[in-house]
Design a protein around this motif. Structure first.
Motif, PDB file in Angstrom:
ATOM      1  N   GLY A   1     -58.486  -1.538   5.952  1.00 46.12           N
ATOM      2  CA  GLY A   1     -58.489  -2.764   5.100  1.00 46.12           C
ATOM      3  C   GLY A   1     -57.313  -3.052   4.492  1.00 46.12           C
ATOM      4  N   PHE A   2     -56.806  -2.032   3.759  1.00 45.08           N
ATOM      5  CA  PHE A   2     -55.745  -1.967   3.032  1.00 45.08           C
ATOM      6  C   PHE A   2     -54.203  -2.249   3.887  1.00 45.08           C
ATOM      7  N   THR A   3     -54.181  -1.636   4.854  1.00 42.59           N
ATOM      8  CA  THR A   3     -52.990  -1.748   5.770  1.00 42.59           C
ATOM      9  C   THR A   3     -52.893  -3.197   6.291  1.00 42.59           C
ATOM     10  N   LEU A   4     -54.051  -3.719   6.958  1.00 44.76           N
ATOM     11  CA  LEU A   4     -54.251  -4.976   7.553  1.00 44.76           C
ATOM     12  C   LEU A   4     -53.938  -6.053   6.695  1.00 44.76           C
ATOM     13  N   THR A   5     -54.582  -5.987   5.462  1.00 37.92           N
ATOM     14  CA  THR A   5     -54.616  -7.440   4.555  1.00 37.92           C
ATOM     15  C   THR A   5     -53.801  -7.172   3.058  1.00 37.92           C
ATOM     16  N   ASP A   6     -53.254  -6.000   2.906  1.00 37.76           N
ATOM     17  CA  ASP A   6     -52.740  -5.747   1.564  1.00 37.76           C
ATOM     18  C   ASP A   6     -53.520  -5.908   0.538  1.00 37.76           C
ATOM     19  N   ALA A   7     -55.032  -5.462   1.018  1.00 34.01           N
ATOM     20  CA  ALA A   7     -56.312  -5.639  -0.135  1.00 34.01           C
ATOM     21  C   ALA A   7     -56.339  -6.798  -0.739  1.00 34.01           C
ATOM     22  N   VAL A   8     -55.971  -7.910   0.166  1.00 33.74           N
ATOM     23  CA  VAL A   8     -56.443  -9.364  -0.410  1.00 33.74           C
ATOM     24  C   VAL A   8     -57.230  -9.865   0.732  1.00 33.74           C
ATOM     25  N   PHE A   9     -58.446 -10.107   0.609  1.00 35.54           N
ATOM     26  CA  PHE A   9     -59.624 -10.712   1.561  1.00 35.54           C
ATOM     27  C   PHE A   9     -60.670 -11.016   0.875  1.00 35.54           C
ATOM     28  N   LYS A  10     -61.532 -11.684   1.608  1.00 39.96           N
ATOM     29  CA  LYS A  10     -62.698 -12.077   1.212  1.00 39.96           C
ATOM     30  C   LYS A  10     -63.860 -11.700   2.367  1.00 39.96           C
ATOM     31  N   ARG A  11     -64.954 -11.206   2.024  1.00 40.35           N
ATOM     32  CA  ARG A  11     -65.983 -10.575   2.711  1.00 40.35           C
ATOM     33  C   ARG A  11     -67.373 -11.321   2.400  1.00 40.35           C
ATOM     34  N   GLU A  12     -67.876 -11.963   3.692  1.00 42.44           N
ATOM     35  CA  GLU A  12     -69.360 -12.576   3.277  1.00 42.44           C
ATOM     36  C   GLU A  12     -70.312 -11.610   4.208  1.00 42.44           C
TER      37      GLU A  12
ATOM     38  N   GLU B   1     -80.114  -7.527   6.495  1.00 47.66           N
ATOM     39  CA  GLU B   1     -81.708  -7.709   6.771  1.00 47.66           C
ATOM     40  C   GLU B   1     -82.294  -6.296   7.047  1.00 47.66           C
ATOM     41  N   PHE B   2     -83.368  -6.101   6.056  1.00 50.89           N
ATOM     42  CA  PHE B   2     -84.142  -4.920   6.330  1.00 50.89           C
ATOM     43  C   PHE B   2     -85.447  -5.235   7.182  1.00 50.89           C
ATOM     44  N   ALA B   3     -85.929  -3.964   7.641  1.00 53.45           N
ATOM     45  CA  ALA B   3     -87.117  -4.293   8.765  1.00 53.45           C
ATOM     46  C   ALA B   3     -88.278  -4.665   8.104  1.00 53.45           C
ATOM     47  N   THR B   4     -88.256  -4.498   6.730  1.00 49.40           N
ATOM     48  CA  THR B   4     -89.485  -5.110   5.924  1.00 49.40           C
ATOM     49  C   THR B   4     -89.392  -6.457   5.531  1.00 49.40           C
ATOM     50  N   GLY B   5     -88.291  -7.053   6.029  1.00 51.94           N
ATOM     51  CA  GLY B   5     -88.162  -8.493   5.762  1.00 51.94           C
ATOM     52  C   GLY B   5     -87.278  -8.967   4.773  1.00 51.94           C
ATOM     53  N   GLU B   6     -86.810  -8.251   3.894  1.00 51.61           N
ATOM     54  CA  GLU B   6     -85.784  -8.720   2.681  1.00 51.61           C
ATOM     55  C   GLU B   6     -84.475  -9.021   3.389  1.00 51.61           C
ATOM     56  N   ILE B   7     -83.871  -9.916   2.707  1.00 56.15           N
ATOM     57  CA  ILE B   7     -82.505 -10.371   2.881  1.00 56.15           C
ATOM     58  C   ILE B   7     -81.800 -10.400   1.729  1.00 56.15           C
ATOM     59  N   LEU B   8     -80.478  -9.739   1.838  1.00 58.18           N
ATOM     60  CA  LEU B   8     -79.539  -9.748   0.786  1.00 58.18           C
ATOM     61  C   LEU B   8     -78.314 -10.459   1.305  1.00 58.18           C
ATOM     62  N   ARG B   9     -77.748 -11.027   0.382  1.00 62.69           N
ATOM     63  CA  ARG B   9     -76.449 -11.953   0.829  1.00 62.69           C
ATOM     64  C   ARG B   9     -75.246 -11.270  -0.369  1.00 62.69           C
ATOM     65  N   MET B  10     -74.121 -10.911   0.269  1.00 65.44           N
ATOM     66  CA  MET B  10     -73.084 -10.627  -0.752  1.00 65.44           C
ATOM     67  C   MET B  10     -71.733 -11.258  -0.588  1.00 65.44           C
ATOM     68  N   THR B  11     -70.996 -11.315  -1.606  1.00 60.31           N
ATOM     69  CA  THR B  11     -69.817 -11.908  -1.519  1.00 60.31           C
ATOM     70  C   THR B  11     -68.693 -11.028  -2.031  1.00 60.31           C
ATOM     71  N   HIS B  12     -67.637 -10.423  -1.213  1.00 61.02           N
ATOM     72  CA  HIS B  12     -66.875  -9.449  -1.957  1.00 61.02           C
ATOM     73  C   HIS B  12     -65.426 -10.244  -1.889  1.00 61.02           C
ATOM     74  N   VAL B  13     -64.474 -10.158  -3.082  1.00 64.60           N
ATOM     75  CA  VAL B  13     -63.223 -10.713  -2.996  1.00 64.60           C
ATOM     76  C   VAL B  13     -62.220  -9.554  -3.563  1.00 64.60           C
ATOM     77  N   ALA B  14     -61.318  -8.968  -2.593  1.00 69.27           N
ATOM     78  CA  ALA B  14     -60.407  -8.143  -3.091  1.00 69.27           C
ATOM     79  C   ALA B  14     -59.042  -8.908  -3.475  1.00 69.27           C
ATOM     80  N   ARG B  15     -58.600  -8.442  -4.496  1.00 70.67           N
ATOM     81  CA  ARG B  15     -57.512  -9.195  -5.337  1.00 70.67           C
ATOM     82  C   ARG B  15     -56.234  -8.382  -5.105  1.00 70.67           C
ATOM     83  N   GLY B  16     -56.155  -7.287  -4.288  1.00 71.47           N
ATOM     84  CA  GLY B  16     -54.855  -6.499  -4.307  1.00 71.47           C
ATOM     85  C   GLY B  16     -54.927  -5.446  -5.312  1.00 71.47           C
ATOM     86  N   LEU B  17     -53.782  -4.956  -5.850  1.00 74.72           N
ATOM     87  CA  LEU B  17     -53.610  -3.774  -6.478  1.00 74.72           C
ATOM     88  C   LEU B  17     -53.221  -4.397  -8.118  1.00 74.72           C
TER      89      LEU B  17
END
Length: 395
Positions: free
Chosen positions: A194-205, A209-225
């Motif tokens: 990811g660092f080589t491709l984006t210079d560590a500046v990206f957003k990940r959504e 989903e767990f087999a037991t039914g729970e759902i978790l959502r996350m947003t990651h923001v990388a702001r470089g070095l």
């Protein structure tokens, strides 16, 4: 050897007079301290030394592939003629030329600089709520080193200020809670992390989903070095996970992730994983979309596979901290189910150039073939599977 101080003395019966002078011979520049080629990790500091003598005293400048190197927020031309670059990025890999000039001429020396891997440190914050419990602000700190025993990089990290009610559940989330492992994974062959491709500046959504039914959502923001070369990450989480007892024995299995280039500046990734709690296997699936500046280009392959292994995790309730370790590498991926008379280039790459959507022809992997997938009944489906309990039991 004729250069130096001279004295002229004239005398007669009336007295003596003298005058002193210095004879300086002009000379072209000569490099006295040559720069040495370096191979450094991204995020480190490079100082390329270069000093010269001559008369008049030479001025020293730097160029890169024939273009002058100018001061900016990462590049500094030091008073002694050396060139300082910090923090290093993969795009700094090049040959640099030190040029010394005066009125009588110039001299040039070339030095290679290679930047590899990714940053050696990462830090950031995690906010949000899990199972309706507010985080406040948790803090992530990680170090990244090359493994001496395998072709991987070792990520050792700690998340502090984790509420005790969430600590046990966090142990199974460490591999998806932070994208440090994808950003800094050991690159095999021409694959890019990811660092080589984006210079560590990206957003990940991300959605889990767990087999037991729970759902978790996350947003990651990388702001470089930052100025010290540390990767900067911020994470926001919201949703539910399977709650575990604090004394539960949790083990996260090795896993792989496939990263697919779905368009300029956009990736899709997916995986099915397992963790065990007191010997009971619980599967969970996740997928995420990564967006970054399209000017950074594309992955060298349409599909890249990340491998994560030797995963350990521990929660310390007294320190309210989750510590974990992952070994990660990334390599060229494969696409299953291609007709024998078609190549990946014919079938996929041309389609990718024509459309921002990449369609993969793949065959399903039957996770139920593994005896360790489920404790009781396992039902396979395209791209996933489900564990089913006998009558009278529940997950």
């Amino acid at each position: 050897e004729d250069a130096g101080d001279y004295k002229c003395v004239a005398s007669n019966d009336a007295g003596v007079v003298e005058r002193s002078l210095t004879l300086t011979l002009q000379s072209p520049p000569v490099i006295t301290v040559e720069p040495v080629g370096m191979v450094l990790e991204a995020g480190a500091t490079a100082v390329l030394d270069c000093q010269a003598m001559g008369e008049p005293l030479p001025t020293i400048g730097w160029s890169r592939q024939g273009q002058p190197v100018l001061d900016d927020d990462r590049v500094t031309l030091l008073p002694n003629g050396s060139l300082r670059i910090a923090p290093l990025q993969r795009e700094d890999t090049s040959e640099y030329e030190c040029v010394a000039r005066n009125l009588l001429g110039s001299v040039l020396v070339t030095v290679p600089l290679t930047v590899q891997g990714g940053p050696a440190r990462a830090k950031g914050s995690i906010i949000g709520n899990i199972n309706d419990v507010e985080f406040g602000i948790a803090f992530l700190n990680a170090t990244v080193t090359d493994s001496p025993d395998s072709d991987t990089r070792v990520i050792q990290a700690k998340i502090t200020n984790v509420p005790r009610t969430l600590g046990p559940a966090m142990r199974k989330l460490i591999s998806i809670l932070s994208p440090v492992y994808w950003t800094t994974a050991k690159e095999i062959g021409e694959a890019m992390n990811g660092f080589t491709l984006t210079d560590a500046v990206f957003k990940r959504e991300t959605q889990v989903e767990f087999a037991t039914g729970e759902i978790l959502r996350m947003t990651h923001v990388a702001r470089g070095l930052d100025a010290d070369g540390a990767l900067l990450l911020d994470v926001v989480v919201s949703g539910h996970v399977l709650q575990l007892q604090s004394v539960a024995d949790v083990s996260v299995k090795d896993y792989t992730e496939d990263y697919i280039q779905t368009g300029p500046g956009q990736l899709h990734a997916h995986s099915t994983r397992l963790f065990t709690a007191d010997g009971v296997s619980v599967p969970y699936t996740w997928n995420h979309t990564i967006t970054y500046a399209s000017t950074k280009g594309r992955m060298p392959f349409l599909v890249q596979t990340l491998r994560a292994a030797s995963i350990t995790t521990e929660y310390n309730p007294l320190q309210e901290a989750v510590a974990f370790q992952i070994q990660a590498s990334i390599a060229k991926g494969i696409v299953l189910g291609l007709p024998r008379n078609r190549t990946m280039g014919n079938l996929l790459f041309l389609q990718f150039l024509e459309s921002p959507v990449l369609v993969l022809l793949s065959t399903d992997i039957d996770e139920c073939e593994s005896r360790d997938t489920c404790q009781h009944e396992c039902r396979n489906s395209m791209g996933s599977f489900q564990c089913v309990c006998p009558a009278g039991y529940r997950l």
